[in-house]
Design an enzyme around this catalytic site. Structure first.
Site, PDB file in Angstrom:
ATOM      1  N   GLN A 167      -4.278  -5.067   7.010  1.00 19.59           N
ATOM      2  CA  GLN A 167      -5.365  -5.949   6.580  1.00 19.59           C
ATOM      3  C   GLN A 167      -5.343  -7.254   7.371  1.00 19.59           C
ATOM      4  O   GLN A 167      -6.380  -7.708   7.848  1.00 19.59           O
ATOM      5  CB  GLN A 167      -5.239  -6.258   5.081  1.00 19.59           C
ATOM      6  CG  GLN A 167      -5.387  -5.049   4.171  1.00 19.59           C
ATOM      7  CD  GLN A 167      -6.804  -4.481   4.118  1.00 19.59           C
ATOM      8  OE1 GLN A 167      -7.775  -5.155   4.442  1.00 19.59           O
ATOM      9  NE2 GLN A 167      -6.914  -3.231   3.722  1.00 19.59           N
ATOM     10  N   HIS A 174       0.873  -1.183   0.000  1.00 17.64           N
ATOM     11  CA  HIS A 174       0.000   0.000   0.000  1.00 17.64           C
ATOM     12  C   HIS A 174       0.908   1.229   0.000  1.00 17.64           C
ATOM     13  O   HIS A 174       2.033   1.181   0.505  1.00 17.64           O
ATOM     14  CB  HIS A 174      -0.831  -0.051   1.295  1.00 17.64           C
ATOM     15  CG  HIS A 174      -1.870   1.014   1.436  1.00 17.64           C
ATOM     16  ND1 HIS A 174      -1.571   2.315   1.800  1.00 17.64           N
ATOM     17  CD2 HIS A 174      -3.220   0.981   1.283  1.00 17.64           C
ATOM     18  CE1 HIS A 174      -2.693   3.014   1.878  1.00 17.64           C
ATOM     19  NE2 HIS A 174      -3.707   2.227   1.563  1.00 17.64           N
ATOM     20  N   LYS A 216      -9.921  -0.097  10.657  1.00 18.06           N
ATOM     21  CA  LYS A 216     -10.221  -1.342   9.922  1.00 18.06           C
ATOM     22  C   LYS A 216     -10.553  -2.475  10.893  1.00 18.06           C
ATOM     23  O   LYS A 216     -11.125  -3.489  10.508  1.00 18.06           O
ATOM     24  CB  LYS A 216      -9.037  -1.752   9.047  1.00 18.06           C
ATOM     25  CG  LYS A 216      -8.741  -0.770   7.912  1.00 18.06           C
ATOM     26  CD  LYS A 216      -7.658  -1.299   7.022  1.00 18.06           C
ATOM     27  CE  LYS A 216      -6.898  -0.224   6.295  1.00 18.06           C
ATOM     28  NZ  LYS A 216      -7.639   0.427   5.225  1.00 18.06           N
ATOM     29  N   ASP A 247       3.445  -4.822   7.591  1.00 14.83           N
ATOM     30  CA  ASP A 247       2.234  -4.011   7.525  1.00 14.83           C
ATOM     31  C   ASP A 247       1.043  -4.945   7.733  1.00 14.83           C
ATOM     32  O   ASP A 247       0.624  -5.667   6.829  1.00 14.83           O
ATOM     33  CB  ASP A 247       2.161  -3.299   6.167  1.00 14.83           C
ATOM     34  CG  ASP A 247       0.876  -2.480   6.033  1.00 14.83           C
ATOM     35  OD1 ASP A 247       0.018  -2.542   6.937  1.00 14.83           O
ATOM     36  OD2 ASP A 247       0.730  -1.783   5.009  1.00 14.83           O
ATOM     37  N   CYS A 256      -4.782   2.645  -3.596  1.00 15.12           N
ATOM     38  CA  CYS A 256      -3.517   3.112  -2.987  1.00 15.12           C
ATOM     39  C   CYS A 256      -2.422   2.077  -3.194  1.00 15.12           C
ATOM     40  O   CYS A 256      -1.620   1.810  -2.279  1.00 15.12           O
ATOM     41  CB  CYS A 256      -3.674   3.385  -1.490  1.00 15.12           C
ATOM     42  SG  CYS A 256      -4.780   4.729  -1.118  1.00 15.12           S
TER      43      CYS A 256
HETATM   44  N1  PLP Z   1      -1.530  -0.675   4.508  1.00  9.86           N
HETATM   45  C1  PLP Z   1      -2.534  -1.414   4.009  1.00  9.86           C
HETATM   46  C2  PLP Z   1      -2.250  -2.831   3.565  1.00  9.86           C
HETATM   47  C3  PLP Z   1      -3.817  -0.875   3.920  1.00  9.86           C
HETATM   48  O1  PLP Z   1      -4.813  -1.613   3.402  1.00  9.86           O
HETATM   49  C4  PLP Z   1      -4.040   0.446   4.360  1.00  9.86           C
HETATM   50  C5  PLP Z   1      -5.381   1.070   4.240  1.00  9.86           C
HETATM   51  O2  PLP Z   1      -6.094   0.843   3.282  1.00  9.86           O
HETATM   52  C6  PLP Z   1      -2.981   1.172   4.896  1.00  9.86           C
HETATM   53  C7  PLP Z   1      -1.737   0.572   4.939  1.00  9.86           C
HETATM   54  C8  PLP Z   1      -3.135   2.578   5.386  1.00  9.86           C
HETATM   55  O3  PLP Z   1      -3.885   2.622   6.559  1.00  9.86           O
HETATM   56  P1  PLP Z   1      -4.352   4.018   7.173  1.00  9.86           P
HETATM   57  O4  PLP Z   1      -4.926   4.825   6.041  1.00  9.86           O
HETATM   58  O5  PLP Z   1      -5.350   3.638   8.186  1.00  9.86           O
HETATM   59  O6  PLP Z   1      -3.164   4.679   7.752  1.00  9.86           O
END
Ligand code: PLP
Length: 407
Positions: free
Chosen positions: A202, A122, A225, A199, A364
């Site tokens: 998810q 992401h 989430k 990360d 993203c």
């Molecule tokens: N990493 C992953 C795999 C995500 O799916 C997301 C959000 O869609 C993020 C990072 C970013 O999370 P946040 O916008 O809550 O900081």
């Protein structure tokens, strides 16, 4: 026994209609709905228990501080961290990865040093590393996934060289749903003396996570989430790495003493938590994690596996649909395009008219989309309250979309 109808009754929003149809919420990958206990915790905190934390000696400040600090033990349990001091609070994944980038990586990165990333990341796990590339001459080394969306742990380990300072990799792709074998990556990286950031934005929502078993140095997750409020979250940082980190944001709470010409820092984790935090969101985040653990992470994972298998069978029966990513080890996240070149935004607009919420776009994750040769996809991402009947509703609506584009 996991009773999805009982679970659904915990989420007031699921009983509403959208565009005259019962809401079918399949945009959990973007953000999840909130159970009543989380909503109640927010109301209770603001109506009866609100004050700033850490600072006051009065009753309400003590109550708020106790509840807020109590969330560290909940996160510790949720992730099976060794100590609650390894839990640093923040507003979510984006802030957490920026913390690692500024506080841990920046002070030790020399020009030419490398950070290994997968193309499945992401943007939150890409852009902070680009900042280091731009500012300090870091080199980003990319590891590709295969056509199924699988990431070979050995390929990640092979990318590690003598100049590699960090591996930063997702635990579950937010586009394809692939679950990455991060434990194998951490094992191999540790043998080479390279720390790993995982990360878990998810993965932590869908499968039980044990940071000690994974063996990672950093594990990030984001509250909104995880059925909690936006603006809440936590990062696990192994104690050894915390000791190597400089503070990132300066201000109140993260200091021990400030004079006209010097400062001394508070102990971790507070050293990395400057200013008044999202007190109530963080308290409610703890309630959301307790709610999930109450249902049982293994039960949630089993329910979602069943949904995944059902959705996989039903969606792959639609010959006009191209499902992107067919890893055998994936969560209940489905990205798809239509063979007839219908734009993802048009598909999602038609689904919305049927009360079905999905996400459309590049999610993203532009490097992944480019790698897969995709412009945009629709993504149906399932959560702990979704049902097989909702999969059926999605399938019927997609049949309608196909008819409209064939007309
Ligand atoms: N990493 C992953 C795999 C995500 O799916 C997301 C959000 O869609 C993020 C990072 C970013 O999370 P946040 O916008 O809550 O900081």
């Amino acid at each position: 026994m996991y009773n999805v109808n009982e679970v659904r009754s915990d989420f007031p929003i699921l009983s509403r209609q959208v565009n005259g149809k019962p809401l079918v919420y399949l945009d959990n990958g973007a953000s999840a709905q909130k159970p009543q206990v989380v909503i109640d915790a927010i109301t209770q905190a603001y109506s009866m228990e609100y004050s700033n934390v850490h600072r006051g000696l009065h009753y309400l400040s003590n109550v708020a501080t106790e509840k807020y600090e109590g969330v560290r033990a909940i996160v510790k349990r949720f992730l099976n961290a060794a100590s609650e001091d390894e839990v640093i609070f923040n507003s979510g994944t984006t802030e957490a990865i920026n913390l690692v980038s500024y506080a841990w990586a920046a002070p030790r990165l020399q020009a030419g040093d490398e950070i290994v990333l997968s193309v499945m990341e992401h943007h939150a796990n890409i852009v902070p590393w680009h900042f280091l590339r731009e500012r300090q001459g870091g080199v980003l080394k990319w590891v590709k996934c295969d056509a199924n969306g699988d990431l070979d742990p050995q390929a990640v380990l092979d990318a590690i060289g003598p100049r590699t300072r960090l591996v930063a990799v997702t635990h579950m792709s937010n586009v394809l749903g692939t679950v990455v074998d991060v434990a194998a990556i951490c094992r191999g990286a540790r043998e080479k003396g390279v720390p790993v950031l995982v990360d878990g934005s998810q993965a932590a929502v869908h499968i039980p996570v044990d940071v000690q078993a994974i063996g990672c140095d950093f594990y990030v997750m984001t509250g909104h989430k995880l059925y909690g409020p936006s603006g809440s979250g936590a990062i696990y940082v192994r104690a050894k790495r915390q000791a190597e980190m400089r503070p990132f944001i300066g201000g109140g709470d993260m200091i021990r003493e400030v004079s006209l010409d010097a400062i001394t820092w508070n102990d971790p984790p507070m050293k990395f938590e400057a200013g008044t935090p999202s007190i109530v969101s963080q308290i409610a985040f703890g309630v959301a994690l307790e709610y999930m653990m109450g249902l049982g992470m293994a039960n949630i994972a089993a329910h979602e596996r069943e949904l995944r298998d059902y959705a996989q069978a039903r969606l792959s029966g639609l010959n006009f649909l191209n499902i992107q990513g067919n890893s055998k080890n994936k969560g209940a996240i489905f990205s798809f395009t239509l063979a007839r070149q219908a734009h993802a935004h048009d598909i999602s607009t038609i689904l919305d008219k049927r009360g079905i919420a999905v996400r459309a776009g590049t999610h993203c994750a532009m490097p992944l989309m480019k790698h897969m040769g995709l412009g945009a996809t629709c993504r149906a991402s399932f959560g702990l309250y979704n049902t097989k009947a909702e999969v059926d509703a999605l399938v019927s609506a997609l049949e309608l979309v196909n008819e409209l584009f064939n007309a």
